[in-house]
Write an enzyme that holds these catalytic residues in place. Sequence first.
Site, PDB file in Angstrom:
ATOM      1  N   HIS A   1      18.778  -4.656  -0.357  1.00 62.24           N
ATOM      2  CA  HIS A   1      18.930  -4.868   1.324  1.00 62.24           C
ATOM      3  C   HIS A   1      19.748  -5.925   1.709  1.00 62.24           C
ATOM      4  CE1 HIS A   1      14.011  -4.571   0.710  1.00 62.24           C
ATOM      5  NE2 HIS A   1      14.554  -3.389   0.444  1.00 62.24           N
TER       6      HIS A   1
ATOM      7  N   ALA B   1      14.544  -2.877  -5.228  1.00 63.47           N
ATOM      8  CA  ALA B   1      14.206  -3.254  -3.338  1.00 63.47           C
ATOM      9  C   ALA B   1      14.123  -4.817  -3.089  1.00 63.47           C
ATOM     10  CB  ALA B   1      12.756  -2.626  -3.243  1.00 63.47           C
TER      11      ALA B   1
ATOM     12  N   ASN C   1       8.507  -5.004  -3.065  1.00 61.49           N
ATOM     13  CA  ASN C   1       9.736  -5.359  -2.195  1.00 61.49           C
ATOM     14  C   ASN C   1      10.130  -6.730  -2.286  1.00 61.49           C
ATOM     15  OD1 ASN C   1      10.697  -5.367   0.745  1.00 61.49           O
ATOM     16  ND2 ASN C   1       9.366  -6.948   0.877  1.00 61.49           N
ATOM     17  N   GLU C   2      11.373  -6.866  -2.422  1.00 62.59           N
ATOM     18  CA  GLU C   2      12.017  -8.145  -2.482  1.00 62.59           C
ATOM     19  C   GLU C   2      11.624  -9.067  -3.495  1.00 62.59           C
ATOM     20  OE1 GLU C   2      12.933  -9.664   1.474  1.00 62.59           O
ATOM     21  OE2 GLU C   2      14.258  -7.915   1.982  1.00 62.59           O
ATOM     22  N   PRO C   3      11.255  -8.798  -4.857  1.00 58.22           N
ATOM     23  CA  PRO C   3      10.749  -9.497  -5.711  1.00 58.22           C
ATOM     24  C   PRO C   3      11.466 -10.844  -6.160  1.00 58.22           C
ATOM     25  CG  PRO C   3      11.470  -7.609  -6.810  1.00 58.22           C
ATOM     26  CD  PRO C   3      11.684  -7.317  -5.355  1.00 58.22           C
TER      27      PRO C   3
END
Length: 611
Positions: A368, A341, A302-304
């Site tokens: 996102h 992501a 998630n959101e790396p």
Amino acid sequence: MFEETGKPLSNTSAHRDWQDRIGQTSGEITTAAWPDLEAPTGLRAVPGAGAVTLTWDPVPGAIGYLVHRDGAPIGQPDVDVPAVPSCRYVDTGHGAAAYAVAAVSAMDTIGPLSPAVDAGPAASAREVSVRVDARQVSRDLPRPWRLMVGSEHLSYLLNTGETGGRPIGEELTEALRIMRDELGVETVRAHGILCDDLGVYREGRGAPEPGGTAGNVYDFSGVDRVYDIVTGLGLRPVVELGFMPRDLAADPSKTVFGYEAIISPPKDFEAWSDLVRALVEHLAARYGIHELIDHWAFEVWNEPNLAVFWSGTPEEYFLLYDVTAAAVKNVHPDLRVGGPASAANGWVEELLAHVAESGAALDFLSTHTYGNAPLDWRPALARHGRDIPVWWTEWGPTPTHFHGIGDGPFGAAFLLHGMKSAAGRIGALSHWVASDHFEELGRPPRLFHGGFGLLTVGNLRKPRFHALALAARLGDAELPATLEGDVAGVEAWAARHDDGRIGVLLWNGTLNQSQAGGAPELARTVTLTIDGLDGRPRTLTHHRIDHDHSNIEAVWHAMGDGDWPADEQWDKLRAANTLDELDPPATVTGTTLTLRFDLPMPGVSFLELSG
């Protein structure tokens, strides 16, 4: 939103703009040379009451457009990407200005500005005409909200505690059931399925044990409990593979959220691969490999691109992606895996370029954004020769916890604007999240606190939920709707059911968050004409979302506005938590129907002809 240390910003801190958020990356990354873009042509500015409407010609290869006012990009204090996906922008709440537009091909590539045009709001009759032809079908109605909804980490379903006197696990379970039954949502995405509270991994200290390799022990019983609840509701999970089990983390001191999810890369990428493969094999054995192929998907982290979610380097994330994708595909080549992501549209081009070189599988592209309609990544996919779905696995009015703009009718108009923009070009636009039972920065301090949820603690339906419920009531045959006059932020979506029912959904909104509480100058009078009716008698209903209708936040404020309701107040709130009608139902006949009504900003109207 967080500081780079992983500590949350205070609720009163100034919000970072989109470039600041993108700048919180996990390290520098070398990008490819994205295509140069031409300046947009044909910029037109139409003044109206309280608004200037800008339109321009599309630029080939653009994923979006950045509108400038008086030489600076137009943004909002809580919007991570201010660029818009289409060739139309309505500027509200400002006086005369010089406007220009630039095309965007990637998050770090903005083309030259168009020639500027001068414009400002002007006096207007504030009249909008909307015409719907019931005989013409434009396409099957896309429903981008249906594929996916977000949730707090799913182990929260097992929580037996309370928030505001309400049972956490029980109400979160019910919230997900409501998403499935009332909005038609098919899957749920959440963080933390590999966190230590579910006990999936323990480093071995001795001989290998059953269920483990090289002495490492896997225990998926907690995952089973969670996913059995989800599948029992008729939903499937999008399995976000993260965060890192403590015993596998290179640096277990790197954490995020109140529940201390570990954001470190693995200390052993082979052991991570073994864990992922074992998890997927276990899920295939428990739920069926064809069930997983047809209905599940696996997303890598998630959101790396934010240091707060990934303490490693970009290169380590791309290695993690390759290793993870290979582990999933090792179980079955038809299982779906994707990423990055990312926050704020980051690392999309970078991942596309990386997998083209590494050969790793990429079955869907995920990213996102918040506070705006999602950009259009199809030109980027075409540049890389890929035809895969784009999933926005997080999206909503704001990326910031405890921000109040989403609890009232502003959030309803915003959601409909985003969903209609996404319809037909995006595989999923997943609202983040279903329920205010959410504890990333601590549990809710009061009933209305600016939570991410479509539903409150207590499962009261916010205006945002009502908006999606009305969209879900539209039929499958989309009907063309033409708008003329001083349109500004008014939009329309119409459709017909197989049984002849016709629904017309209209809303009046703005992206200007400073006007979230309302702006009288943006109110419009709508004249709606529906042509092509068959003449039989029909029942007309008119549902409304605005400050005074279908707005449970206003009801609570009128009751005294404390932190949490008492028992009798819960009863009153549930009784008032309705989708309200603006007018009593009426019987209409004829082949053409014309109605005239006022539509405030923010406001939503849904007119339905049945019978």
